[in-house]
Design an enzyme around this catalytic site. Structure first.
Site, PDB file in Angstrom:
ATOM      1  N   VAL A 152       0.673  -1.180   0.000  1.00 20.71           N
ATOM      2  CA  VAL A 152       0.507  -0.141   0.063  1.00 20.71           C
ATOM      3  C   VAL A 152       1.139   1.501  -0.200  1.00 20.71           C
ATOM      4  O   VAL A 152       0.419   2.788  -0.483  1.00 20.71           O
ATOM      5  CB  VAL A 152      -1.018  -0.105   1.158  1.00 20.71           C
ATOM      6  CG1 VAL A 152      -1.712   1.130   0.874  1.00 20.71           C
ATOM      7  CG2 VAL A 152      -1.731  -1.391   1.389  1.00 20.71           C
ATOM      8  N   TYR A 153       1.820   1.633   0.608  1.00 18.80           N
ATOM      9  CA  TYR A 153       2.972   2.651   1.353  1.00 18.80           C
ATOM     10  C   TYR A 153       3.835   2.379  -0.135  1.00 18.80           C
ATOM     11  O   TYR A 153       3.307   3.561  -0.978  1.00 18.80           O
ATOM     12  CB  TYR A 153       3.209   2.358   2.058  1.00 18.80           C
ATOM     13  CG  TYR A 153       4.502   3.137   1.963  1.00 18.80           C
ATOM     14  CD1 TYR A 153       4.854   4.721   2.672  1.00 18.80           C
ATOM     15  CD2 TYR A 153       6.064   3.266   1.553  1.00 18.80           C
ATOM     16  CE1 TYR A 153       5.135   5.689   3.330  1.00 18.80           C
ATOM     17  CE2 TYR A 153       7.501   4.066   1.692  1.00 18.80           C
ATOM     18  CZ  TYR A 153       6.422   5.388   2.617  1.00 18.80           C
ATOM     19  OH  TYR A 153       7.272   6.934   2.838  1.00 18.80           O
TER      20      TYR A 153
END
Length: 242
Positions: A152-153
């Site tokens: 996600v990051y």
């Protein structure tokens, strides 16, 4: 350091800690006045007392739509102009995707991507009208490599890399430089989400940087002659391997 940014007004989001605080200190040392933007009003008050009269406090919650929308107008009312916008605030999610939850995903993408886009959208007309300005976004090495332990990051930082480089081309004809700094792992609150074993292993092998080392890169970018743009600076601990 010589006063190379004398008379400039810099706005820094996420200024109360980590890279944002180190960047604030470096900008002040270089001669700029700094608008410290953060949601932590108590930390801002304490830091403004410590850092002196060239600090302007701006309490903004970038995850609150009204607060985020009001940020640039409120800074302009207080400071009169914005010469440098450092979009630095961000958050982190690591681990397998199945280990997080939709609310955390929304929060991180809203802060790491949407707030940055909205901040640049708000400040760009001001800089275009003045025919000058610098916009720098704190990205990450994760915006250049698909790091499997932080999907996600990494996705948020790949999005930012695309946004920054398209905006660089949109604004370069208006005297506005746009770039990003892409650090490897930095000792900061963002790493609190790392597994303790991973964090300790990185510390033991010297694969973490201090925020001051990223701030040094930012000052280098901002102090180049106006005919030079540092479009991206990747800054890594020497023992970091991806």
């Amino acid at each position: 350091m010589a006063a190379t940014l004398e008379g400039k007004i810099a706005a820094v989001t996420g200024a109360a800690s980590g890279i944002g605080l180190s960047a604030t200190r470096a900008l002040l040392e270089a001669g700029a006045t700094v608008v410290m933007v953060d949601r932590d009003a108590d930390a801002l008050a304490a830091l403004s007392g410590e850092l002196g009269e060239k600090v302007i406090v701006q309490r903004t919650d970038l995850l609150d739509q009204q607060s985020c929308d009001a940020m640039v107008p409120e800074i302009l009312e207080k400071a009169g102009q914005i010469d440098i916008m450092l979009c630095n605030a961000g958050s982190y999610i690591g681990g397998d995707l199945t280990q997080t939850n939709p609310a955390a995903i929304d929060r991180m993408l809203n802060l790491n991507v949407n707030a940055v886009i909205k901040n640049v959208h708000a400040v760009a007309p001001h800089m275009i009208a003045r025919g000058a300005g610098d916009i720098i976004v704190t990205c990450s090495i994760a915006g250049h490599a698909a790091i499997h332990v932080e999907p996600v990051y990494s996705a948020s930082k790949w999005a930012i890399t695309s946004f920054v480089q398209t905006m660089r081309r949109q604004l370069m004809g208006h005297g506005v430089r746009v770039g990003q700094v892409s650090p490897g792992p930095v000792v900061s609150a963002l790493l609190s989400d790392w597994e303790p074993e991973r964090l300790q292993a990185m510390k033991d092998k010297g694969a973490l940087m201090e925020p001051t080392e990223v701030a040094d890169a930012l000052i280098y970018m901002l102090t180049r002659p106006r005919n030079v743009t540092i479009r991206d600076m990747i800054v890594l601990p020497s023992n970091f391997d991806i």
